[in-house]
Design an enzyme around this catalytic site. Structure first.
Site, PDB file in Angstrom:
ATOM      1  N   ASN A   1       0.873  -1.166   0.000  1.00  0.00           N
ATOM      2  CA  ASN A   1       0.000   0.000   0.000  1.00  0.00           C
ATOM      3  C   ASN A   1       0.915   1.222   0.000  1.00  0.00           C
ATOM      4  O   ASN A   1       1.497   1.556   1.024  1.00  0.00           O
ATOM      5  CB  ASN A   1      -0.906  -0.009   1.238  1.00  0.00           C
ATOM      6  CG  ASN A   1      -1.761   1.246   1.335  1.00  0.00           C
ATOM      7  OD1 ASN A   1      -1.799   2.050   0.403  1.00  0.00           O
ATOM      8  ND2 ASN A   1      -2.440   1.418   2.460  1.00  0.00           N
ATOM      9  N   TRP A   2       1.034   1.832  -1.157  1.00  0.00           N
ATOM     10  CA  TRP A   2       1.961   2.970  -1.279  1.00  0.00           C
ATOM     11  C   TRP A   2       1.435   4.233  -0.602  1.00  0.00           C
ATOM     12  O   TRP A   2       2.158   5.202  -0.448  1.00  0.00           O
ATOM     13  CB  TRP A   2       2.225   3.281  -2.765  1.00  0.00           C
ATOM     14  CG  TRP A   2       3.057   2.268  -3.473  1.00  0.00           C
ATOM     15  CD1 TRP A   2       3.529   1.086  -2.984  1.00  0.00           C
ATOM     16  CD2 TRP A   2       3.552   2.368  -4.819  1.00  0.00           C
ATOM     17  NE1 TRP A   2       4.274   0.433  -3.940  1.00  0.00           N
ATOM     18  CE2 TRP A   2       4.296   1.205  -5.071  1.00  0.00           C
ATOM     19  CE3 TRP A   2       3.411   3.308  -5.832  1.00  0.00           C
ATOM     20  CZ2 TRP A   2       4.917   0.956  -6.302  1.00  0.00           C
ATOM     21  CZ3 TRP A   2       4.022   3.077  -7.055  1.00  0.00           C
ATOM     22  CH2 TRP A   2       4.771   1.915  -7.287  1.00  0.00           C
ATOM     23  N   LYS A   3       0.153   4.238  -0.265  1.00  0.00           N
ATOM     24  CA  LYS A   3      -0.482   5.429   0.319  1.00  0.00           C
ATOM     25  C   LYS A   3      -0.226   6.632  -0.611  1.00  0.00           C
ATOM     26  O   LYS A   3      -0.200   6.447  -1.819  1.00  0.00           O
ATOM     27  CB  LYS A   3       0.007   5.642   1.749  1.00  0.00           C
ATOM     28  CG  LYS A   3      -0.162   4.353   2.589  1.00  0.00           C
ATOM     29  CD  LYS A   3       0.056   4.505   4.050  1.00  0.00           C
ATOM     30  CE  LYS A   3      -0.151   3.165   4.740  1.00  0.00           C
ATOM     31  NZ  LYS A   3      -0.055   3.239   6.179  1.00  0.00           N
TER      32      LYS A   3
ATOM     33  N   HIS B   1      -9.562   1.490   4.826  1.00  0.00           N
ATOM     34  CA  HIS B   1      -8.284   1.662   5.539  1.00  0.00           C
ATOM     35  C   HIS B   1      -8.488   2.634   6.705  1.00  0.00           C
ATOM     36  O   HIS B   1      -9.224   3.616   6.575  1.00  0.00           O
ATOM     37  CB  HIS B   1      -7.213   2.189   4.577  1.00  0.00           C
ATOM     38  CG  HIS B   1      -5.845   2.076   5.154  1.00  0.00           C
ATOM     39  ND1 HIS B   1      -5.367   2.978   6.073  1.00  0.00           N
ATOM     40  CD2 HIS B   1      -4.869   1.148   4.982  1.00  0.00           C
ATOM     41  CE1 HIS B   1      -4.139   2.607   6.434  1.00  0.00           C
ATOM     42  NE2 HIS B   1      -3.813   1.497   5.789  1.00  0.00           N
TER      43      HIS B   1
ATOM     44  N   GLU C   1      -6.725   4.949   7.789  1.00  0.00           N
ATOM     45  CA  GLU C   1      -6.398   6.350   7.489  1.00  0.00           C
ATOM     46  C   GLU C   1      -7.587   7.051   6.822  1.00  0.00           C
ATOM     47  O   GLU C   1      -7.808   8.236   7.013  1.00  0.00           O
ATOM     48  CB  GLU C   1      -5.130   6.424   6.620  1.00  0.00           C
ATOM     49  CG  GLU C   1      -3.891   6.138   7.460  1.00  0.00           C
ATOM     50  CD  GLU C   1      -2.741   5.503   6.709  1.00  0.00           C
ATOM     51  OE1 GLU C   1      -2.728   5.506   5.477  1.00  0.00           O
ATOM     52  OE2 GLU C   1      -1.838   4.983   7.405  1.00  0.00           O
TER      53      GLU C   1
ATOM     54  N   GLU D   1      -5.500  -4.782  10.356  1.00  0.00           N
ATOM     55  CA  GLU D   1      -4.481  -3.761  10.574  1.00  0.00           C
ATOM     56  C   GLU D   1      -4.784  -3.010  11.872  1.00  0.00           C
ATOM     57  O   GLU D   1      -5.562  -2.034  11.868  1.00  0.00           O
ATOM     58  CB  GLU D   1      -4.485  -2.749   9.420  1.00  0.00           C
ATOM     59  CG  GLU D   1      -4.176  -3.351   8.071  1.00  0.00           C
ATOM     60  CD  GLU D   1      -3.543  -2.324   7.126  1.00  0.00           C
ATOM     61  OE1 GLU D   1      -2.567  -2.685   6.483  1.00  0.00           O
ATOM     62  OE2 GLU D   1      -4.001  -1.168   7.067  1.00  0.00           O
TER      63      GLU D   1
ATOM     64  N   GLY E   1       2.719   1.986  11.073  1.00  0.00           N
ATOM     65  CA  GLY E   1       3.793   2.987  11.081  1.00  0.00           C
ATOM     66  C   GLY E   1       4.463   3.200  12.429  1.00  0.00           C
ATOM     67  O   GLY E   1       5.219   4.157  12.595  1.00  0.00           O
TER      68      GLY E   1
ATOM     69  N   SER F   1       3.430  -2.286  10.339  1.00  0.00           N
ATOM     70  CA  SER F   1       4.869  -2.391  10.671  1.00  0.00           C
ATOM     71  C   SER F   1       5.513  -3.709  10.250  1.00  0.00           C
ATOM     72  O   SER F   1       6.427  -4.193  10.931  1.00  0.00           O
ATOM     73  CB  SER F   1       5.095  -2.132  12.157  1.00  0.00           C
ATOM     74  OG  SER F   1       4.729  -0.802  12.475  1.00  0.00           O
TER      75      SER F   1
ATOM     76  N   GLY G   1       2.942  -1.158   4.188  1.00  0.00           N
ATOM     77  CA  GLY G   1       2.984   0.270   3.902  1.00  0.00           C
ATOM     78  C   GLY G   1       4.414   0.714   3.644  1.00  0.00           C
ATOM     79  O   GLY G   1       4.976   0.487   2.566  1.00  0.00           O
ATOM     80  N   GLY G   2       5.031   1.315   4.644  1.00  0.00           N
ATOM     81  CA  GLY G   2       6.363   1.906   4.516  1.00  0.00           C
ATOM     82  C   GLY G   2       7.379   1.009   3.819  1.00  0.00           C
ATOM     83  O   GLY G   2       8.103   1.464   2.918  1.00  0.00           O
TER      84      GLY G   2
HETATM   85  P1  13P Z   1       3.055   0.264   7.664  1.00  0.00           P
HETATM   86  O1  13P Z   1       3.538  -1.021   7.039  1.00  0.00           O
HETATM   87  O2  13P Z   1       3.818   1.464   7.205  1.00  0.00           O
HETATM   88  O3  13P Z   1       2.936   0.142   9.148  1.00  0.00           O
HETATM   89  O4  13P Z   1       1.567   0.516   7.120  1.00  0.00           O
HETATM   90  C1  13P Z   1       0.659  -0.532   7.147  1.00  0.00           C
HETATM   91  C2  13P Z   1      -0.535  -0.126   6.386  1.00  0.00           C
HETATM   92  O5  13P Z   1      -1.245   0.797   6.769  1.00  0.00           O
HETATM   93  C3  13P Z   1      -0.818  -0.842   5.135  1.00  0.00           C
HETATM   94  O6  13P Z   1      -2.081  -0.558   4.656  1.00  0.00           O
END
Ligand code: 13P
Length: 254
Positions: free
Chosen positions: A13-15, A98, A100, A170, A176, A215, A236-237
């Site tokens: 997930n590149w956000k 999600h 966010e 999640e 994060g 994470s 994510g990251g």
């Molecule tokens: P991180 O891997 O950066 O914690 O993010 C997870 C995420 O929100 C994937 O959708």
């Protein structure tokens, strides 16, 4: 427990990261460097990167996903993108719900339910995100929270469509933060998620795909991805760094 021999899913997930130029570089590197065909790779990229991403990944084992869609088919909804539009440009998956989007854009369970139905009816596969926040975890209401989120989201979803939904657990406090649930706790929660869908009379527990996200990195990936009830990761990251992402993909080699 997951179905034996089912390929793991590694979804990035590149956000709101990677311009089209940066996306092109990353995808080209992934295509040349990835030697592992034992897992399904999905890149959930910003809308603006989608046309390029679908072109670059044609005839590869990489699928492209979006990170959101609107539930209406078309109309006067300035700034929105429909599931039908995504389908037409080669998108296979869409992330819905999600945390966010729930936190920063006030998305409700009701809207998430409409988006899921709209995405499925347009022929997309859905990566549906659920998770408790820190306060809910500390108040020991994680299971209740997840069950409510699942029941609200799957309302009116046709039984035949459930196989097209991947549930991503999640925990909000893990995103994060560098923190993850311990492995027994995580496996147990993913089993509860499976059983919840099963108890709704919809699908056999082993047919459901449950991902973990929060994470994940190259150091903890193997332990998480080999848990009996985890079918893959939503990353994510660590999906923004090609070497790190490749190491996670390689943890899934059979
Ligand atoms: P991180 O891997 O950066 O914690 O993010 C997870 C995420 O929100 C994937 O959708």
């Amino acid at each position: 427990m997951k179905e034996k021999n089912k390929d793991l899913i590694i979804a990035g997930n590149w956000k709101m990261n990677k311009t089209p130029k940066e996306a092109e570089k990353l995808i080209n590197k992934l295509k040349t460097k990835n030697k592992n065909s034992a897992c399904k790779i999905v890149l959930c990229v910003p809308f603006i990167d989608i046309p390029l991403a679908t072109d670059l990944t044609q005839n590869t084992l990489i699928s492209i996903g979006a990170q959101n869609c609107y539930f209406k088919k078309n109309g006067a909804y300035t700034g929105e993108i429909s599931a039908e539009m995504l389908k037409e440009i080669g998108v296979e998956y869409v992330i819905i719900g999600h945390s966010e989007r729930r936190i920063y854009f006030n998305e409700t369970d009701e809207q998430i339910n409409k988006k899921i139905n709209s995405a499925l009816n347009s022929g997309l596969k859905v990566i549906f995100c659920i998770g408790e926040n820190l306060q809910e975890r500390e108040n020991n209401i994680t299971e209740e929270k997840l069950i409510i989120q699942i029941k609200n989201a799957l309302h009116k979803v046709d039984k035949s469509q459930i196989e097209n939904i991947i549930i991503a657990y999640e925990p909000v406090w893990a995103i994060g933060s560098g923190k993850t649930p311990n492995k027994d706790e995580l496996d147990h929660i993913c089993q509860i998620i499976r059983n919840t869908v099963f108890n709704m009379g919809k699908i056999l527990p082993e047919k459901i795909s449950v991902l973990y996200g929060g994470s994940i990195n190259s150091k903890n990936a193997k332990e998480i991805l080999t848990l009996p009830n985890v079918d893959g990761g939503l990353i994510g990251g660590a999906s923004l760094d090609i070497e790190e992402f490749l190491k996670i993909i390689n943890c899934t080699a059979k």
